[in-house]
Enzyme design. Sequence first.
Site, PDB file in Angstrom:
ATOM      1  N   ARG A  32      12.285  59.488  70.254  1.00  0.00           N
ATOM      2  CA  ARG A  32      13.289  58.569  69.726  1.00  0.00           C
ATOM      3  C   ARG A  32      14.465  58.479  70.692  1.00  0.00           C
ATOM      4  O   ARG A  32      14.863  59.485  71.289  1.00  0.00           O
ATOM      5  CB  ARG A  32      13.781  59.093  68.372  1.00  0.00           C
ATOM      6  CG  ARG A  32      13.464  58.159  67.237  1.00  0.00           C
ATOM      7  CD  ARG A  32      13.726  58.770  65.912  1.00  0.00           C
ATOM      8  NE  ARG A  32      15.126  59.041  65.629  1.00  0.00           N
ATOM      9  CZ  ARG A  32      15.575  59.476  64.459  1.00  0.00           C
ATOM     10  NH1 ARG A  32      14.725  59.678  63.475  1.00  0.00           N
ATOM     11  NH2 ARG A  32      16.847  59.704  64.254  1.00  0.00           N
ATOM     12  N   ARG A  54      25.489  63.621  67.296  1.00  0.00           N
ATOM     13  CA  ARG A  54      25.028  63.457  65.902  1.00  0.00           C
ATOM     14  C   ARG A  54      25.399  64.686  65.059  1.00  0.00           C
ATOM     15  O   ARG A  54      25.754  64.566  63.894  1.00  0.00           O
ATOM     16  CB  ARG A  54      23.516  63.211  65.868  1.00  0.00           C
ATOM     17  CG  ARG A  54      23.155  61.797  66.311  1.00  0.00           C
ATOM     18  CD  ARG A  54      21.701  61.672  66.719  1.00  0.00           C
ATOM     19  NE  ARG A  54      20.768  61.937  65.636  1.00  0.00           N
ATOM     20  CZ  ARG A  54      19.488  62.247  65.831  1.00  0.00           C
ATOM     21  NH1 ARG A  54      18.992  62.347  67.054  1.00  0.00           N
ATOM     22  NH2 ARG A  54      18.700  62.451  64.810  1.00  0.00           N
ATOM     23  N   ARG A  85      25.924  59.157  53.586  1.00  0.00           N
ATOM     24  CA  ARG A  85      26.258  59.981  54.740  1.00  0.00           C
ATOM     25  C   ARG A  85      27.750  60.145  54.905  1.00  0.00           C
ATOM     26  O   ARG A  85      28.194  60.819  55.825  1.00  0.00           O
ATOM     27  CB  ARG A  85      25.738  59.272  55.977  1.00  0.00           C
ATOM     28  CG  ARG A  85      24.703  60.030  56.731  1.00  0.00           C
ATOM     29  CD  ARG A  85      24.281  59.098  57.837  1.00  0.00           C
ATOM     30  NE  ARG A  85      23.611  59.771  58.867  1.00  0.00           N
ATOM     31  CZ  ARG A  85      22.288  59.840  58.958  1.00  0.00           C
ATOM     32  NH1 ARG A  85      21.517  59.312  58.053  1.00  0.00           N
ATOM     33  NH2 ARG A  85      21.754  60.444  59.979  1.00  0.00           N
ATOM     34  N   ARG A  93      10.381  66.260  68.690  1.00  0.00           N
ATOM     35  CA  ARG A  93       9.893  65.185  67.798  1.00  0.00           C
ATOM     36  C   ARG A  93       9.288  64.032  68.607  1.00  0.00           C
ATOM     37  O   ARG A  93       9.829  63.599  69.609  1.00  0.00           O
ATOM     38  CB  ARG A  93      11.038  64.638  66.959  1.00  0.00           C
ATOM     39  CG  ARG A  93      10.615  63.402  66.162  1.00  0.00           C
ATOM     40  CD  ARG A  93      11.557  63.058  65.064  1.00  0.00           C
ATOM     41  NE  ARG A  93      12.919  62.865  65.512  1.00  0.00           N
ATOM     42  CZ  ARG A  93      13.943  62.762  64.682  1.00  0.00           C
ATOM     43  NH1 ARG A  93      13.761  62.849  63.392  1.00  0.00           N
ATOM     44  NH2 ARG A  93      15.154  62.583  65.153  1.00  0.00           N
ATOM     45  N   LYS A 147      14.487  65.919  56.693  1.00  0.00           N
ATOM     46  CA  LYS A 147      14.683  64.999  55.553  1.00  0.00           C
ATOM     47  C   LYS A 147      13.542  63.983  55.470  1.00  0.00           C
ATOM     48  O   LYS A 147      12.970  63.763  54.415  1.00  0.00           O
ATOM     49  CB  LYS A 147      16.011  64.230  55.702  1.00  0.00           C
ATOM     50  CG  LYS A 147      17.244  65.091  55.783  1.00  0.00           C
ATOM     51  CD  LYS A 147      18.498  64.264  55.899  1.00  0.00           C
ATOM     52  CE  LYS A 147      18.623  63.479  57.187  1.00  0.00           C
ATOM     53  NZ  LYS A 147      18.747  64.294  58.402  1.00  0.00           N
TER      54      LYS A 147
HETATM   55  P1  AP5 Z   1      12.520  64.945  60.518  1.00  0.00           P
HETATM   56  O1  AP5 Z   1      11.783  64.997  59.214  1.00  0.00           O
HETATM   57  O2  AP5 Z   1      12.416  63.711  61.350  1.00  0.00           O
HETATM   58  O3  AP5 Z   1      14.050  65.312  60.286  1.00  0.00           O
HETATM   59  P2  AP5 Z   1      15.227  64.417  59.752  1.00  0.00           P
HETATM   60  O4  AP5 Z   1      16.149  65.320  59.013  1.00  0.00           O
HETATM   61  O5  AP5 Z   1      14.707  63.211  59.025  1.00  0.00           O
HETATM   62  O6  AP5 Z   1      15.870  64.027  61.144  1.00  0.00           O
HETATM   63  P3  AP5 Z   1      16.519  62.680  61.650  1.00  0.00           P
HETATM   64  O7  AP5 Z   1      16.826  62.904  63.103  1.00  0.00           O
HETATM   65  O8  AP5 Z   1      15.653  61.495  61.316  1.00  0.00           O
HETATM   66  O9  AP5 Z   1      17.827  62.644  60.836  1.00  0.00           O
HETATM   67  P4  AP5 Z   1      19.060  61.862  61.155  1.00  0.00           P
HETATM   68  O10 AP5 Z   1      19.819  61.999  59.905  1.00  0.00           O
HETATM   69  O11 AP5 Z   1      19.782  62.249  62.393  1.00  0.00           O
HETATM   70  O12 AP5 Z   1      18.479  60.394  61.521  1.00  0.00           O
HETATM   71  P5  AP5 Z   1      18.298  59.063  60.697  1.00  0.00           P
HETATM   72  O13 AP5 Z   1      17.006  58.472  61.086  1.00  0.00           O
HETATM   73  O14 AP5 Z   1      18.611  59.239  59.244  1.00  0.00           O
HETATM   74  O15 AP5 Z   1      12.052  66.223  61.358  1.00  0.00           O
HETATM   75  C1  AP5 Z   1      12.519  66.415  62.696  1.00  0.00           C
HETATM   76  C2  AP5 Z   1      11.389  67.041  63.531  1.00  0.00           C
HETATM   77  O16 AP5 Z   1      11.107  68.349  63.018  1.00  0.00           O
HETATM   78  C3  AP5 Z   1      10.045  66.270  63.473  1.00  0.00           C
HETATM   79  O17 AP5 Z   1       9.412  66.357  64.721  1.00  0.00           O
HETATM   80  C4  AP5 Z   1       9.229  67.016  62.399  1.00  0.00           C
HETATM   81  O18 AP5 Z   1       7.842  66.895  62.633  1.00  0.00           O
HETATM   82  C5  AP5 Z   1       9.741  68.451  62.610  1.00  0.00           C
HETATM   83  N1  AP5 Z   1       9.720  69.228  61.374  1.00  0.00           N
HETATM   84  C6  AP5 Z   1       9.951  68.803  60.103  1.00  0.00           C
HETATM   85  N2  AP5 Z   1       9.863  69.826  59.237  1.00  0.00           N
HETATM   86  C7  AP5 Z   1       9.589  70.938  59.993  1.00  0.00           C
HETATM   87  C8  AP5 Z   1       9.382  72.320  59.679  1.00  0.00           C
HETATM   88  N3  AP5 Z   1       9.474  72.774  58.420  1.00  0.00           N
HETATM   89  N4  AP5 Z   1       9.143  73.163  60.714  1.00  0.00           N
HETATM   90  C9  AP5 Z   1       9.067  72.722  61.986  1.00  0.00           C
HETATM   91  N5  AP5 Z   1       9.239  71.432  62.349  1.00  0.00           N
HETATM   92  C10 AP5 Z   1       9.506  70.565  61.357  1.00  0.00           C
HETATM   93  O19 AP5 Z   1      19.501  58.200  61.302  1.00  0.00           O
HETATM   94  C11 AP5 Z   1      19.500  57.807  62.650  1.00  0.00           C
HETATM   95  C12 AP5 Z   1      20.763  57.008  62.934  1.00  0.00           C
HETATM   96  O20 AP5 Z   1      20.797  55.838  62.085  1.00  0.00           O
HETATM   97  C13 AP5 Z   1      22.088  57.735  62.644  1.00  0.00           C
HETATM   98  O21 AP5 Z   1      22.500  58.553  63.720  1.00  0.00           O
HETATM   99  C14 AP5 Z   1      23.015  56.542  62.393  1.00  0.00           C
HETATM  100  O22 AP5 Z   1      23.426  55.950  63.597  1.00  0.00           O
HETATM  101  C15 AP5 Z   1      22.119  55.556  61.639  1.00  0.00           C
HETATM  102  N6  AP5 Z   1      22.166  55.766  60.174  1.00  0.00           N
HETATM  103  C16 AP5 Z   1      21.144  56.133  59.355  1.00  0.00           C
HETATM  104  N7  AP5 Z   1      21.568  56.224  58.081  1.00  0.00           N
HETATM  105  C17 AP5 Z   1      22.875  55.929  58.084  1.00  0.00           C
HETATM  106  C18 AP5 Z   1      23.881  55.897  57.090  1.00  0.00           C
HETATM  107  N8  AP5 Z   1      23.605  56.223  55.800  1.00  0.00           N
HETATM  108  N9  AP5 Z   1      25.136  55.568  57.464  1.00  0.00           N
HETATM  109  C19 AP5 Z   1      25.446  55.250  58.740  1.00  0.00           C
HETATM  110  N10 AP5 Z   1      24.544  55.273  59.740  1.00  0.00           N
HETATM  111  C20 AP5 Z   1      23.274  55.611  59.425  1.00  0.00           C
END
Ligand code: AP5
Length: 206
Positions: A153, A164, A84, A123, A9
């Site tokens: 991270r 998660r 979410r 990552r 994402k």
């Molecule tokens: P990446 O692009 O980082 O993936 P992502 O889907 O953004 O993963 P996240 O782990 O950031 O998602 P998440 O939803 O768990 O975390 P968030 O930060 O929102 O890619 C991942 C890896 O793959 C990278 O190394 C990248 O280089 C690689 N990659 C990308 N594309 C690729 C491809 N095509 N092929 C190969 N490799 C590839 O949230 C974190 C925490 O914050 C949550 O757990 C929660 O506690 C809190 N939080 C955030 N938003 C909310 C909300 N709305 N409500 C409540 N809590 C929230």
Amino acid sequence: MIGPPGAGKGTQAKLLGERLGVPHVSTGDILRAAVAAETPLGRQARRFMDSGRLVPDDVVIGIVDERLRAPDCRRGFILDGFPRTVPQARALDELLAKRGQPLDAVLLIDVPQPALVERLSGRRVCRRCGAMFHTALDGAGACTRCGGELQQRADDREETVLERMEVYARETAPLRDYYARAGLLHAIDGMGTRDEVARRIEASVG
Ligand code: AP5
């Protein structure tokens, strides 16, 4: 932009935001910045994030409401990782109705679980500029943008990743039906290279 942890994402939201010239608004990034700065919000959010749980809806809805009021969001924005939960989605509908700025599309990036675990375990994020890399694709050296040190991270440890995934299945997966019913859902195959996925997104939403 919604989808399971590690689906890409953040990677794709950033690319799409650059292409459309609108900001990439990531609740995860905003919360991590608050944690790093040790603000009251950061201290509150940290215990949820480190254990892989969701930060309470009212806190996150307040963050998004405030961020979308910034002048750079007037022409549009890409939301990443929000909403979410169904209550967050309802709150977003209300918030955007008040602004007269409805959602154009909801992109759900689909990636099978084994690939998610592989993406998250590899990552690395630059400690200085926040740029994101993957050990298998980019190596594990220093940041290629600023030379900063790369780090894992805190919530990418294996046990937190599994929590998660469970939280996603329970709280976030119901959004697929929510947005399908609204006629907004675009399911995107998230396998393949970053460029291939970006091209599918472009073909799907223009
Ligand atoms: P990446 O692009 O980082 O993936 P992502 O889907 O953004 O993963 P996240 O782990 O950031 O998602 P998440 O939803 O768990 O975390 P968030 O930060 O929102 O890619 C991942 C890896 O793959 C990278 O190394 C990248 O280089 C690689 N990659 C990308 N594309 C690729 C491809 N095509 N092929 C190969 N490799 C590839 O949230 C974190 C925490 O914050 C949550 O757990 C929660 O506690 C809190 N939080 C955030 N938003 C909310 C909300 N709305 N409500 C409540 N809590 C929230």
